[in-house]
Scaffold this active site. Structure first.
Site, PDB file in Angstrom:
ATOM      1  NE  ARG A  46      19.789  35.769  42.816  1.00 50.37           N
ATOM      2  CZ  ARG A  46      19.608  34.442  42.786  1.00 50.37           C
ATOM      3  NH1 ARG A  46      20.454  33.666  42.107  1.00 50.37           N
ATOM      4  NH2 ARG A  46      18.576  33.891  43.407  1.00 50.37           N
ATOM      5  CE1 TYR A  98      40.811  52.190  41.769  1.00 45.63           C
ATOM      6  CE2 TYR A  98      39.703  50.053  41.796  1.00 45.63           C
ATOM      7  CZ  TYR A  98      39.716  51.410  42.088  1.00 45.63           C
ATOM      8  OH  TYR A  98      38.625  51.980  42.699  1.00 45.63           O
ATOM      9  CG  ASP A 170      41.176  45.782  35.042  1.00 48.57           C
ATOM     10  OD1 ASP A 170      40.663  46.376  34.069  1.00 48.57           O
ATOM     11  OD2 ASP A 170      40.934  46.092  36.220  1.00 48.57           O
ATOM     12  CE  LYS A 195      36.653  53.756  36.843  1.00 47.21           C
ATOM     13  NZ  LYS A 195      35.999  52.642  37.566  1.00 47.21           N
TER      14      LYS A 195
END
Length: 388
Positions: A46, A98, A170, A195
């Site tokens: 992690r 979004y 973004d 994406k």
């Protein structure tokens, strides 16, 4: 080196023991310590994983940032960044946004005492009026999702600096191949790596890039503490996708520009939103701050009755959510990506029931145009020949 070269070379030369060109996947969650107080540089996956580190360093270099952080999804990346803020803090956010981001802000983070005001980031002269004593950051999309509105990043970042605010951008739609917000004054860049960066509709990922030592340390703490990190296999898939990003973006953009020009001439279509069109609002600003237009465009048909027959008539292009993959996808924002935004707000900003969003893939443009044309023709016939 150009950003395309940096992406292709991701991981090359890092595996010194074997010389592997393709950096290996490290699945181990734990790492053996040489002794007390000693470490190989890795302790627990992690906190740090060699494969994930390749992704993080690659996106940091591509975006001209100081550090990158790979998360389990784009929304996990946004949630991690929101950990920078405290109860009572206020953010100014792009009004055309979004739907998943809106849902996170309004249905979850408001419960923890954050507040958000949605403004048209194109109206920079009015930005100062919206800033409150509690305002801590700007959260910007440009081009916005789905109306492709263009905001002047350099000007917004300058205003933010004057008021001691963070600028968060973004950059999913454009990627570092087309736009690098940190070079324009932003502090943090976000990506849904699912994406364009992944590019093949086969990996869920999010990325954060920071600028500045103090901010980087804060996000590093949040990334490790919250723990929404990207797994090693997904990291490997993302590196593989990013290696071909430069080539793919060229084809996405070339196809999208051709399609945008065809759509605006079809009688079934009333509006086309694509930054590459010379009369698109903000086209000159976009050209000043970006080097490309990506493969995202939106358009409105003449009547809502055309939507269903149009989507059902598509053959090559899939009616599906998401974007940025090699395959072309068409989305209906009103019931998919923006369904969580109240209808009155959606319609006020222009996300109406006639709007469709197209993620243009890398297929041959003639085939895509043929599919769109026949579906639009069919939609007109079924809707009774409604024309603009």
């Amino acid at each position: 080196m150009h950003v395309e070269t940096k992406l292709v070379q991701a991981g090359v030369g890092r595996d010194e023991k074997t010389g592997a060109i393709n950096f290996p996947v490290y699945y181990s969650t734990a790492y053996r310590h040489p002794g007390v107080g000693e470490s190989t540089g890795y302790d627990y996956t992690r906190t740090g994983n060699p494969t994930r580190e390749v992704v993080e360093q690659t996106i940091a270099v591509a975006e001209a940032g100081d550090a990158g952080f790979a998360c389990s999804s784009g929304m996990a990346a946004i949630q991690t960044v929101m950990g920078l803020f405290s109860q009572g803090d206020h953010l100014l956010v792009s009004v055309d946004l979004y739907g998943g981001t809106y849902r996170l802000f309004e249905q979850l983070l408001t419960r923890y005492g954050l507040s958000f005001t949605y403004i048209d980031m194109r109206e920079t002269d009015r930005l100062a009026e919206a800033i409150r004593p509690q305002t801590k950051a700007l959260f910007i999309e440009t081009p916005t999702n789905p109306l492709m509105q263009i905001a002047d990043l350099a000007k917004l970042a300058d205003i933010a600096r004057q008021h001691d605010l963070l600028t968060i951008v973004d950059n999913t739609f454009l990627t570092p191949c087309c736009q690098r917000p940190l070079e324009l004054g932003a502090d943090i860049v976000l990506h849904s790596g699912t994406k364009y960066l992944g590019g093949h509709n086969d990996v869920l990922a999010g990325l954060i890039v920071t600028k500045g030592a103090e901010l980087t340390e804060k996000v590093k703490f949040l990334h490790n503490t919250i723990g929404a990190v990207l797994g090693p296999h997904e990291s490997w898939l993302l590196v593989r996708g990013m290696k071909t990003l430069g080539l793919r973006m060229e084809r996405h953009q070339a196809n999208a520009l051709q399609i945008a020009r065809v759509l605006r001439e079809h009688p079934a279509v009333t509006d086309v939103f694509y930054p590459g069109l010379t009369d698109h609002p903000g086209h000159e600003i976009h050209n000043r701050q970006a080097s490309g237009y990506s493969g995202m465009l939106s358009f409105r048909v003449a009547s809502a009755e055309q939507v269903q027959p149009f989507l059902q008539s598509l053959g090559l292009i899939s009616f599906a959510e998401s974007l940025g993959g090699v395959e072309s996808l068409c989305t209906y924002p009103a019931t998919q990506t923006h369904a969580d935004i109240p209808k009155d707000i959606r319609e006020e900003i222009g996300v109406c029931d006639r709007l469709l969003r197209l993620s243009v893939g890398i297929e041959h443009p003639d085939d895509l145009i043929a599919d769109l044309t026949q579906a639009l023709d069919r939609s007109l016939a079924v809707a009774g020949g409604v024309v603009r």
